[in-house]
Design an enzyme around this catalytic site. Structure first.
Site, PDB file in Angstrom:
ATOM      1  N   THR A  97       0.762  -1.362  -0.100  1.00  0.00           N
ATOM      2  CA  THR A  97      -0.036   0.094   0.068  1.00  0.00           C
ATOM      3  C   THR A  97       0.747   1.202  -0.085  1.00  0.00           C
ATOM      4  O   THR A  97       1.983   1.270   0.429  1.00  0.00           O
ATOM      5  CB  THR A  97      -1.092   0.163   1.404  1.00  0.00           C
ATOM      6  OG1 THR A  97      -0.239   0.021   2.371  1.00  0.00           O
ATOM      7  CG2 THR A  97      -1.901  -1.109   1.163  1.00  0.00           C
ATOM      8  N   ASP A 103      11.980   4.749   9.164  1.00  0.00           N
ATOM      9  CA  ASP A 103      13.420   4.578   8.956  1.00  0.00           C
ATOM     10  C   ASP A 103      14.049   5.961   9.047  1.00  0.00           C
ATOM     11  O   ASP A 103      15.132   5.935   9.833  1.00  0.00           O
ATOM     12  CB  ASP A 103      14.037   4.090   7.371  1.00  0.00           C
ATOM     13  CG  ASP A 103      13.616   2.570   7.335  1.00  0.00           C
ATOM     14  OD1 ASP A 103      13.464   2.044   8.350  1.00  0.00           O
ATOM     15  OD2 ASP A 103      13.367   2.395   6.124  1.00  0.00           O
TER      16      ASP A 103
END
Length: 237
Positions: free
Chosen positions: A66, A77
């Site tokens: 998605t 991250d």
């Protein structure tokens, strides 16, 4: 609602996104331990980083890729690495400007790369074509290469984080005399974090070079789009 109508799936509860939420939770826990318990912090932080490899695998395996999941993955991250680098700024004040520049480069290069690729019609910021620099094609085109670079980059910063704490017991291999600008005490402990930093340092440096290339490539792509849009606008006048 008719019998043949199906309820739209809740994207938030897709397995890859649940893994992503778990990563966010683990990062928050690692931040809690970061200033006073390096062992707990390192274990939780690395576990969160390890899960990064599984959310993409789950997305492909379960056909649950998605847009939200892709952005959640990248934002997690960037935020996790930025938080660790912020701590290193305080732990190594002499090198604070270097860590600040690394945070800026990381955020700027990834945002501009994502913005330029999506505006060129790509389905993901990891989609690269022949128009991109060969380093970016190698980096994003091979999952193993991507994993090695990302893992080594994180491990180098984790090693610096561990080295910022005074070891409770003398390292088995002793100490190595070094200039004070390398290590504040003048004696670098020959421990696992030291070896980890030495091994991962060159890859981390290469990762920063890739970030620069990524930033320049994205900037050139955006400028090219601007020029083409202005040409098209002039033709309509």
């Amino acid at each position: 609602m008719g019998k043949n109508e199906q309820k739209d799936p809740n994207v938030y509860f897709f397995v890859p996104n649940l893994i992503g939420f778990t990563r966010v939770f683990l990062v928050l826990i690692s931040l809690y331990f970061m200033s006073w318990h390096p062992n707990y912090c390192t274990i939780v932080y690395l576990y969160s980083s390890l899960l990064d490899a599984f959310d993409g695998w789950a997305a492909r395996k379960l056909h649950q890729a998605t847009n939200f999941g892709a952005i959640l993955d990248m934002v997690t991250d960037r935020c996790a690495t930025s938080c660790l680098l912020c701590f290193l700024c305080a732990a190594y004040p002499k090198y604070a400007i270097i860590f600040q520049l690394l945070v800026s480069l990381d955020l700027a290069s990834h945002y501009m790369h994502m913005y330029s690729t999506l505006h060129q019609g790509a389905s993901s910021h990891k989609t690269v074509t022949k128009k991109h620099n060969w380093m970016l094609r190698l980096y994003y085109g091979n999952n193993k290469v991507l994993f090695i670079f990302c893992a080594a980059n994180e491990m180098f910063f984790v090693a610096l984080y561990l080295l910022s704490f005074t070891p409770r017991t003398p390292p088995k291999l002793g100490y190595l005399p070094v200039p004070s600008f390398i290590y504040s005490t003048g004696e670098l402990p020959l421990s696992y974090p030291t070896l980890l930093a030495v091994l991962c340092g060159p890859i981390c440096l290469a990762k920063q070079i890739i970030n620069v290339v990524q930033l320049v490539n994205a900037a050139n792509a955006l400028v090219k789009m601007d020029v083409e849009q202005r040409r098209a606008a002039k033709k309509l006048q």
